[in-house]
Scaffold this motif. Structure first.
Motif, PDB file in Angstrom:
ATOM      1  N   MET A 440       0.837  -1.114   0.227  1.00 56.85           N
ATOM      2  CA  MET A 440      -0.673  -0.077   0.054  1.00 56.85           C
ATOM      3  C   MET A 440       0.931   1.116   0.178  1.00 56.85           C
ATOM      4  N   ILE A 441       2.172   1.507   0.724  1.00 59.30           N
ATOM      5  CA  ILE A 441       2.787   2.658   1.452  1.00 59.30           C
ATOM      6  C   ILE A 441       3.265   2.629  -0.328  1.00 59.30           C
ATOM      7  N   GLN A 442       4.313   1.660  -0.976  1.00 56.15           N
ATOM      8  CA  GLN A 442       4.621   1.517  -2.284  1.00 56.15           C
ATOM      9  C   GLN A 442       3.377   1.859  -3.019  1.00 56.15           C
ATOM     10  N   LYS A 456      12.574   6.928  -2.830  1.00 52.61           N
ATOM     11  CA  LYS A 456      13.034   7.970  -1.783  1.00 52.61           C
ATOM     12  C   LYS A 456      10.926   7.436  -0.764  1.00 52.61           C
ATOM     13  N   GLY A 457      10.440   7.952  -1.191  1.00 53.04           N
ATOM     14  CA  GLY A 457       9.098   7.717  -1.134  1.00 53.04           C
ATOM     15  C   GLY A 457       8.216   6.856  -0.703  1.00 53.04           C
ATOM     16  N   ALA A 458       8.983   5.798  -0.828  1.00 51.24           N
ATOM     17  CA  ALA A 458       7.953   4.047  -0.482  1.00 51.24           C
ATOM     18  C   ALA A 458       9.381   3.684   1.051  1.00 51.24           C
ATOM     19  N   ILE A 464       8.386   6.090   8.954  1.00 52.44           N
ATOM     20  CA  ILE A 464       6.864   6.566   9.111  1.00 52.44           C
ATOM     21  C   ILE A 464       6.422   6.023  10.037  1.00 52.44           C
ATOM     22  N   VAL A 465       6.023   4.642   9.398  1.00 53.31           N
ATOM     23  CA  VAL A 465       5.412   4.226   9.846  1.00 53.31           C
ATOM     24  C   VAL A 465       6.559   2.609  10.286  1.00 53.31           C
TER      25      VAL A 465
END
Length: 853
Positions: A440-442, A456-458, A464-465
């Motif tokens: 889901m994050i990806q 980088k976003g993933a 954070i998680v």
């Protein structure tokens, strides 16, 4: 090629002389081992189980090192190819270190499953000194040797014991260093699991999050600070998966042989682990049998041969029932599954603390992940992508062992010691739980059209998680400090307190007489069971005491107390008679009493040998009698006391005797054999209850040999026992009030002294009597009953018509306080008990209560 053709090809590639012979040998080994006890060769298996594991482990260990040395260059090249980016690798390393620091500083290193963990230690001692793989149940360390007085086959697999034995030449035979060794496995297991998942999935963020979720579970952290086998299980499961991928990629005889050695040792962690090996074998077959060569037969034979130690243990103990109680083994799989889900998702208590060492969110994430994995596997398979279908298949086959655990032993996690079984499941649960979160994050952090799912976003999203999950575990710091895992496991507390007491003593060579002597043997200390100590002759006892310069100790522990001490689903059923017999026969000097729980103390005493007198012959006392007044002889009514001092042995030469009435000495002096009579004028007795106490003491040992009381109630002046007086009202927070019995219905007992008359109640309580201004005095003694020992303290207050008349200080177990109050002119008499803190264990006894006109 269809599935049928693929399977036929695999069998064809096995159908050559070496393949057929190797397969037959690999099958024959477990078959014959399991068959042997059923054809009258159980004794053969028993001897093999004692003598074969150690040499097989040694060969296995040496072969593994040699093979890895030959393959080290290949490993470096392969390893470089699977390493993820630096950012993910560094992030993984940082979290592994952070979690390890947290566990090392916030969780005390101590046993969590006392007897099981001590068995591993005792087996290691036996391996080291005697080259045997059985449990040294009782033994003496003497001049660099261990003389086992009793050895038994260990129903635990022996891989962990072998590792302990390997470390003993370097770190010593006092195995407390193992706590550090097992703790080191925590970051290593984290990193190995990460690398194994990376190697198979090429999804580093998934690997990181799965490894993190596994390591953050409280039960995992607790076990890595203990001496359990489960940390080794997690470490070897990750290592096996990691090396499996290496062997799968390189596909040579040497690689597969190395994997077989690791899998065989992995099977030595738990008996049930042998079943998960089939998952590896099945998924390895397409590579093992891709051509007609020696890979498959060598792999099969190596795996089968070096699994022999675990196979011997399983064979020898087949049919044994180790579990008892409400959910004994077999037939309770679904009940256990439901109960375990309930335990693992239990709500926080009213103070916000964990009820059990599980985090509820983890289990719900696993459930969501399981649904996601199933749908993903089905959906991708429709598109001819079988990756997730294979993952699902491997996990299902791998966890046949979980079914075996829950079915073969009582796998109910409401029994605290069973909660460690969860470590068999938690790595897989963590992987499944991490799947939907990572994907889901990806999905939400990857720009449309970009195929780099680990950008980088993933990474930032996963970080954070990860911080949120880590913070959530760390915020339960107090629960880790308080050892919430197994905090009701009496044996672990018992051992911890005994070792703490030993730390306070000067360094000395000591010998212990104990119900579970292998606990001491595991730490390198000599110990014998009560029964064997009783069999020693007087001269042998004297020699033992002289050898250890008086440092011989008897310990009354858990096994000496009654059934209320145990969980109703307890593993064993015990009869508390041995200790009572031992204490009656032996000369013991009390050293230390340590409260363990509400039902028992650990009592430590110096052992002085067998008593040279008969404890049952010290004193015999007749029931008290009253001789009526004789007006002719002008003799008043008398209380007649008759007793006999019956011991004539030399031991009695230093004994003293005292007779007391209401704590006033009537007679005292040397103990002398004979029959004695005393008469006490009834007019000299106090109204109500009078205590006639008989006391015999040994001046040499300063010990009390006999302390017996008889009670006489003097009612001639109108005194009345409060137990016979009507109660106007009564209320208490727990249980029901009982007359002349404790709150649990036992004989009234305070500090080992029994009483016939009294009231058993539970603080907080309020009892009201309408005394109608007819009495001047109320008198009683008060204490906490011996049946429950963990009260924080209780006070008792006497109130007359709303005014406080008398009040005790807060008292704990072992204290008996006298209370007397003037109740002249009082209409409503109230006796109130109230706890210092919580009400737990506040079993209050109002002893010999009397109202006096």
């Amino acid at each position: 090629m269809n599935i049928k053709d693929a399977i036929l090809r695999l069998f064809k590639n096995l159908a050559h002389p070496t393949g057929i012979f190797g397969t037959l040998v690999a099958i024959a080994i477990p078959f014959l081992i399991y068959l042997a006890p059923n054809i009258n060769h159980r004794e053969t298996i028993r001897k093999m189980d004692l003598n074969w594991p150690l040499p097989l482990f040694a060969i296995q260990f040496i072969l593994g090192i040699i093979l890895f040395c030959f393959l080290s260059k290949d490993f470096r090249e392969w390893f470089k190819g699977i390493l993820p980016t630096k950012s993910v690798s560094i992030m993984t390393l940082v979290f592994a270190v952070a979690i390890s620091i947290f566990a090392g500083t916030q969780i005390e290193a101590r046993h969590r499953v006392q007897s099981d963990e001590s068995v591993f230690m005792s087996v290691a001692q036996n391996m080291y000194y005697n080259h045997e793989s059985g449990t040294c149940n009782q033994g003496e360390f003497d001049n660099g040797s261990l003389k086992c007085k009793a050895t038994s086959n260990s129903f635990k697999t022996k891989g962990l014991s072998f590792l302990y034995r390997l470390g003993m030449p370097l770190f010593g035979t006092d195995l407390r260093w193992i706590f550090t060794a097992e703790f080191v496995m925590l970051p290593l297991s984290f990193l190995l699991m990460f690398l194994a998942i990376v190697a198979w999935t090429r999804q580093p963020l998934l690997a990181f999050l799965a490894s993190l979720l596994m390591a953050l579970q409280p039960t995992v952290l607790f076990q890595f600070r203990a001496m359990s086998v489960e940390p080794l299980y997690i470490f070897l499961s990750a290592l096996a998966l990691f090396v499996f991928k290496w062997a799968y990629d390189r596909n040579t005889v040497m690689h597969w042989t190395l994997l077989a050695l690791i899998l065989a040792f992995f099977a030595q962690t738990r008996q049930e682990t042998i079943f998960c090996v089939f998952a590896f074998v099945l998924f390895a077959l397409p590579r093992l049998l891709d051509k007609k060569d020696e890979k498959a037969p060598v792999f099969f034979v190596t795996l089968s041969l070096f699994s022999v130690p675990a196979l011997l243990t399983i064979s020898y103990f087949q049919g044994f029932g180790f579990q008892g109680g409400e959910f004994e083994a077999h037939g309770h799989f679904f009940e256990d599954l439901a109960k375990n889900w309930e335990v693992m998702t239990a709500k926080l208590d009213k103070n916000g603390n964990l009820t059990n060492p599980f985090l509820s969110y983890f289990n719900y994430l696993f459930a969501i992940g399981g649904i996601y994995l199933l749908f993903r596997a089905i959906n991708d398979a429709r598109k001819s992508d079988f990756t997730y279908l294979k993952i699902l298949g491997f996990l299902l086959l791998y966890h046949v062992q979980t079914y075996v655990i829950l079915e073969n032993v009582s796998g109910d996690f409401s029994i605290e010691i069973n909660q460690r079984y969860s470590l068999v499941m938690l790595p897989s649960m963590a992987f499944v739980a991490a799947l939907p979160i990572t994907h889901m994050i990806q999905y939400f952090t990857t720009p449309t059209g970009n195929k780099d799912l680990n950008g980088k976003g993933a990474i930032l999203g996963v970080l954070i998680v990860a911080l949120a999950f880590t913070g959530w575990t760390f915020h339960y710091k107090k629960n880790f400090n308080d050892n919430i895992m197994y905090n009701r496991n009496h044996l672990t507390i018992e051992e911890h307190e005994i070792l703490k007491w030993l730390k306070e003593q000067p360094q000395a060579d000591r010998f212990f007489i104990y119900g579970r002597p292998w606990h001491f043997v595991g730490y390198g200390m000599s110990s014998l069971h009560y029964d064997n100590a009783r069999k020693m002759s007087n001269s042998e006892m004297k020699d033992l005491i002289d050898k250890y310069k008086g440092e011989v100790y008897y310990i009354r522990g858990l096994d000496c107390w009654d059934s209320h001490t145990y969980h109703k689903k307890a593993v064993e059923h015990r009869i508390a008679t041995t200790c009572d017999v031992f204490e009656r026969e032996m000369d013991l000097t009390g050293v230390k009493n340590i409260l363990i729980t509400n039902n028992y103390w650990v009592q430590i005493a110096k052992f002085n040998g067998r008593k040279n007198y008969n404890p049952e012959k010290i004193i015999a006392i007749n029931e008290l009698e009253v001789a009526p007044a004789d007006s002719i002889a002008t003799k008043p009514a008398m209380l007649k006391v008759h007793y006999e001092l019956k011991e004539q042995g030399q031991a009695a030469a230093k004994w003293k005797f005292a007779l007391l009435i209401n704590d006033k000495i009537i007679e005292q002096g040397d103990y002398k054999f004979g029959s004695y009579d005393q008469e006490v004028d009834l007019a000299s007795l106090q109204p109500g209850f009078n205590q006639v106490r008989f006391l015999v003491q040994d001046l040499a040992t300063k010990s009390k040999l006999a302390d017996v009381s008889k009670f006489y109630f003097e009612k001639g002046n109108g005194a009345i026992a409060l137990t016979d007086y009507p109660i106007e009202s009564h209320n208490q927070e727990w249980g029901n009030m009982r007359k002349n019995k404790s709150i649990e219905g036992n004989k009234l007992s305070v500090n080992g002294q029994s009483f016939i008359s009294g009231i058993g109640m539970h603080a907080s309580s309020t009892t009201v009597f309408d005394v109608g201004q007819k009495f001047t005095t109320v008198r009683f003694s008060v204490g906490l009953d011996d049946e429950s020992l963990c009260s924080d303290g209780v006070a008792v207050e006497v109130i007359g018509d709303g005014k406080s008349l008398a009040k005790t200080p807060f008292f704990r177990n072992g204290e008996l306080h006298k209370v007397e109050a003037n109740v002249a002119g009082i209409q409503k008499l109230t006796i109130r008990s109230f706890p210092k803190e919580g009400i737990n264990c506040s079993h209050v006894d109002i002893i010999n209560p009397v109202l006096i006109p």
